[in-house]
Motif scaffolding. Structure first.
Motif, PDB file in Angstrom:
ATOM      1  N   LYS A   1       9.669  65.397  22.512  1.00 19.80           N
ATOM      2  CA  LYS A   1       9.057  66.494  21.746  1.00 19.80           C
ATOM      3  C   LYS A   1       9.528  66.382  20.300  1.00 19.80           C
ATOM      4  N   MET A   2       8.757  66.966  19.392  1.00 20.94           N
ATOM      5  CA  MET A   2       9.126  66.904  17.975  1.00 20.94           C
ATOM      6  C   MET A   2       8.808  68.220  17.286  1.00 20.94           C
ATOM      7  N   SER A   3       9.774  68.696  16.508  1.00 16.10           N
ATOM      8  CA  SER A   3       9.575  69.919  15.724  1.00 16.10           C
ATOM      9  C   SER A   3       8.843  69.586  14.431  1.00 16.10           C
ATOM     10  N   CYS A   4       7.798  70.340  14.138  1.00 17.13           N
ATOM     11  CA  CYS A   4       6.965  70.058  12.964  1.00 17.13           C
ATOM     12  C   CYS A   4       6.588  71.344  12.226  1.00 17.13           C
ATOM     13  N   LEU A   5       6.175  71.153  10.977  1.00 16.80           N
ATOM     14  CA  LEU A   5       5.556  72.215  10.191  1.00 16.80           C
ATOM     15  C   LEU A   5       4.119  71.793   9.907  1.00 16.80           C
ATOM     16  N   LEU A   6       3.209  72.735   9.959  1.00 12.48           N
ATOM     17  CA  LEU A   6       1.822  72.446   9.592  1.00 12.48           C
ATOM     18  C   LEU A   6       1.711  72.501   8.073  1.00 12.48           C
ATOM     19  N   GLN A   7       1.249  71.408   7.482  1.00 20.02           N
ATOM     20  CA  GLN A   7       1.107  71.366   6.014  1.00 20.02           C
ATOM     21  C   GLN A   7      -0.232  71.967   5.597  1.00 20.02           C
ATOM     22  N   ILE A   8      -0.160  72.853   4.605  1.00 22.77           N
ATOM     23  CA  ILE A   8      -1.346  73.571   4.137  1.00 22.77           C
ATOM     24  C   ILE A   8      -1.596  73.252   2.664  1.00 22.77           C
ATOM     25  N   ASN A   9      -2.833  72.948   2.354  1.00 26.91           N
ATOM     26  CA  ASN A   9      -3.201  72.665   0.959  1.00 26.91           C
ATOM     27  C   ASN A   9      -3.560  73.976   0.257  1.00 26.91           C
ATOM     28  N   SER A  10      -2.527  74.774   0.012  1.00 23.41           N
ATOM     29  CA  SER A  10      -2.736  76.115  -0.556  1.00 23.41           C
ATOM     30  C   SER A  10      -3.195  76.085  -2.004  1.00 23.41           C
ATOM     31  N   ALA A  11      -2.997  74.948  -2.669  1.00 27.86           N
ATOM     32  CA  ALA A  11      -3.411  74.834  -4.069  1.00 27.86           C
ATOM     33  C   ALA A  11      -4.859  74.353  -4.191  1.00 27.86           C
ATOM     34  N   TYR A  12      -5.468  74.026  -3.053  1.00 28.24           N
ATOM     35  CA  TYR A  12      -6.851  73.510  -3.042  1.00 28.24           C
ATOM     36  C   TYR A  12      -7.016  72.325  -3.993  1.00 28.24           C
ATOM     37  N   GLU A  13      -6.070  71.375  -3.938  1.00 33.05           N
ATOM     38  CA  GLU A  13      -6.133  70.201  -4.819  1.00 33.05           C
ATOM     39  C   GLU A  13      -6.460  68.952  -4.010  1.00 33.05           C
ATOM     40  N   ASP A  14      -7.409  68.159  -4.530  1.00 34.45           N
ATOM     41  CA  ASP A  14      -7.843  66.943  -3.826  1.00 34.45           C
ATOM     42  C   ASP A  14      -6.711  65.934  -3.656  1.00 34.45           C
ATOM     43  N   THR A  15      -5.738  65.991  -4.557  1.00 43.06           N
ATOM     44  CA  THR A  15      -4.648  65.015  -4.513  1.00 43.06           C
ATOM     45  C   THR A  15      -3.603  65.369  -3.452  1.00 43.06           C
ATOM     46  N   LYS A  16      -3.709  66.551  -2.878  1.00 45.04           N
ATOM     47  CA  LYS A  16      -2.711  66.989  -1.890  1.00 45.04           C
ATOM     48  C   LYS A  16      -3.246  66.901  -0.464  1.00 45.04           C
ATOM     49  N   SER A  17      -2.330  66.588   0.451  1.00 47.69           N
ATOM     50  CA  SER A  17      -2.666  66.600   1.874  1.00 47.69           C
ATOM     51  C   SER A  17      -2.547  68.029   2.389  1.00 47.69           C
ATOM     52  N   GLY A  18      -3.032  68.235   3.595  1.00 50.83           N
ATOM     53  CA  GLY A  18      -2.866  69.544   4.224  1.00 50.83           C
ATOM     54  C   GLY A  18      -4.180  70.142   4.673  1.00 50.83           C
ATOM     55  N   VAL A  19      -4.076  71.109   5.571  1.00 54.66           N
ATOM     56  CA  VAL A  19      -5.279  71.756   6.092  1.00 54.66           C
ATOM     57  C   VAL A  19      -5.747  72.841   5.124  1.00 54.66           C
ATOM     58  N   ASP A  20      -7.011  73.149   5.196  1.00 52.09           N
ATOM     59  CA  ASP A  20      -7.590  74.219   4.370  1.00 52.09           C
ATOM     60  C   ASP A  20      -6.966  75.552   4.814  1.00 52.09           C
ATOM     61  N   PRO A  21      -6.513  76.369   3.854  1.00 53.27           N
ATOM     62  CA  PRO A  21      -5.889  77.643   4.224  1.00 53.27           C
ATOM     63  C   PRO A  21      -6.714  78.505   5.169  1.00 53.27           C
ATOM     64  N   LYS A  22      -8.035  78.497   4.996  1.00 51.46           N
ATOM     65  CA  LYS A  22      -8.866  79.365   5.850  1.00 51.46           C
ATOM     66  C   LYS A  22      -8.907  78.874   7.303  1.00 51.46           C
ATOM     67  N   ASP A  23      -8.583  77.584   7.517  1.00 52.33           N
ATOM     68  CA  ASP A  23      -8.569  77.024   8.880  1.00 52.33           C
ATOM     69  C   ASP A  23      -7.163  76.983   9.478  1.00 52.33           C
ATOM     70  N   ALA A  24      -6.153  77.292   8.665  1.00 55.55           N
ATOM     71  CA  ALA A  24      -4.763  77.043   9.052  1.00 55.55           C
ATOM     72  C   ALA A  24      -4.344  77.763  10.333  1.00 55.55           C
ATOM     73  N   LEU A  25      -4.656  79.033  10.433  1.00 54.95           N
ATOM     74  CA  LEU A  25      -4.218  79.806  11.597  1.00 54.95           C
ATOM     75  C   LEU A  25      -4.880  79.283  12.874  1.00 54.95           C
ATOM     76  N   ASP A  26      -6.160  78.966  12.775  1.00 51.50           N
ATOM     77  CA  ASP A  26      -6.905  78.435  13.916  1.00 51.50           C
ATOM     78  C   ASP A  26      -6.308  77.093  14.368  1.00 51.50           C
ATOM     79  N   ILE A  27      -6.019  76.223  13.396  1.00 53.60           N
ATOM     80  CA  ILE A  27      -5.439  74.907  13.710  1.00 53.60           C
ATOM     81  C   ILE A  27      -4.042  75.069  14.309  1.00 53.60           C
TER      82      ILE A  27
END
Length: 225
Positions: free
Chosen positions: A121-147
């Motif tokens: 098992k592995m402990s993780c954090l879900l990365q969120i692209n809260s800045a809405y920048e194309d250069t950043k990784s992460g899920v869209d904030p509006k989808d974050a809770l669902d994901i």
């Protein structure tokens, strides 16, 4: 970096973190991750001896080299970089304390598959692209809770411990603050799902991140200068 400088850097950072933390609440605890990607094994060792215990690397190979070289020290290793699918098995073998950069459902699926094969098992954090920048990784904030909920439901080998984001890439503090508050709102939603870490804030904006609710900061240059 000598012991004196390491101690001075760490003391100075802790003083600033304390000030920002107390502006939130005396009960607000903030964990400091020393980002050591540009630093030597000796520098990490010196900072460890000065009192810093958690360090983060953004390349699997660097994490391997440094963690193996310093294996006699009970260092808490974090992985903070973009995780490529072909490096997943290598990362699992290194057994980091926390992976900050789970940035998509596809990556979660692949990671879970390889973890289950290895019965780990592995402990993780879900990365969120809260800045809405194309250069950043992460899920869209509006989808974050669902994901976040989907990962908990379908990928049991991943233990989600909260969320991570990188502040907006700008000098404008209001814009940075806005991106942090987006993350904090999502963190409030995932707390009831067992989320304990809101990892945001780096050397140039950690004070603002803490005031916006961060309880884990990732600082490199501030510690290793």
């Amino acid at each position: 970096m000598d012991k004196k400088r390491a101690t001075k850097n760490l003391d100075s950072l802790i003083t600033k973190v304390e000030a920002a933390r107390l502006r939130v609440s005396e009960h607000h605890i903030v964990k400091i991750i020393g980002i050591s990607k540009y630093s030597t094994i000796d520098d990490i060792k010196t900072l460890y001896e000065a009192g810093q215990r958690a360090f983060g690397e953004n390349k699997v190979q660097d994490l391997k080299i440094k963690s193996e070289a310093l294996e006699e020290f009970p260092i808490e290793w974090h992985f903070v970089g973009t995780l490529q699918k072909n490096k997943i098995n290598n990362l699992i073998d290194l057994n980091p304390t926390l992976v900050h950069s789970l940035d998509s459902l596809e990556l979660a699926e692949e990671l879970n598959k390889k973890l289950s094969i290895k019965n780990k098992k592995m402990s993780c954090l879900l990365q969120i692209n809260s800045a809405y920048e194309d250069t950043k990784s992460g899920v869209d904030p509006k989808d974050a809770l669902d994901i976040y909920k989907k990962i908990i439901k379908f990928y049991p080998n991943i233990i989600l411990k909260g969320i991570m984001s990188i502040g907006a890439n700008t000098e404008n503090r209001e814009t940075i603050k806005k991106s942090f508050l987006v993350t904090k709102k999502i963190f409030d939603d995932v707390k009831i799902l067992g989320g304990i870490y809101c990892s945001m804030g780096m050397s140039n904006d950690f004070d603002l991140a803490i005031e916006c609710g961060s309880n884990m900061i990732r600082v490199g240059s501030t510690l290793f200068k």
